[in-house]
Design a protein around this motif. Sequence first.
Motif: not given
Length: 139
Positions: A106-126
């Motif tokens: 089941y955590p595969s879904l969480i890992i995928f969601a986290g990957s998308l989150l990194l894309v979405a917040f890339r500009d805020e990862d200083y």
Amino acid sequence: MKCWTLLLLRVSLGWLLVIWGADKVFNVEHSVAVANKYYLGLGTESILQLGGVVQILVGLLIVVGFARRWVYPIQVLFNGASLLAVMKSVIDPWGWIFEGSNALFYPSLIIFAGSLLLVAFRDEDYLSLDKKENLDNIL
């Protein structure tokens, strides 16, 4: 706090790719067994090992936060493929409908969601190497 959270997420997801890649490079028999069970038997030993090297390199780039514009989409593809491979375990983690489901996937879904989150917040990862000009704002 957001920058430290994104750093933790980036490092943990990047290191996961390093671990998965190392498994393909150094434990080829396991990689072949996984490919046969979850990925329709796609990939010979040499292709799996080459894929493992690519996963390790992408994972390391993610960990340090370099070339994120290019490696994050690759990470999404890797993790998306893993999610699709175990989707029946995400939909039915206890095996009530699908035989062979496993709640540990089941955590595969969480890992995928986290990957998308990194894309979405890339500009805020200083706290990444490719965002060095913004490190001065944090320090």
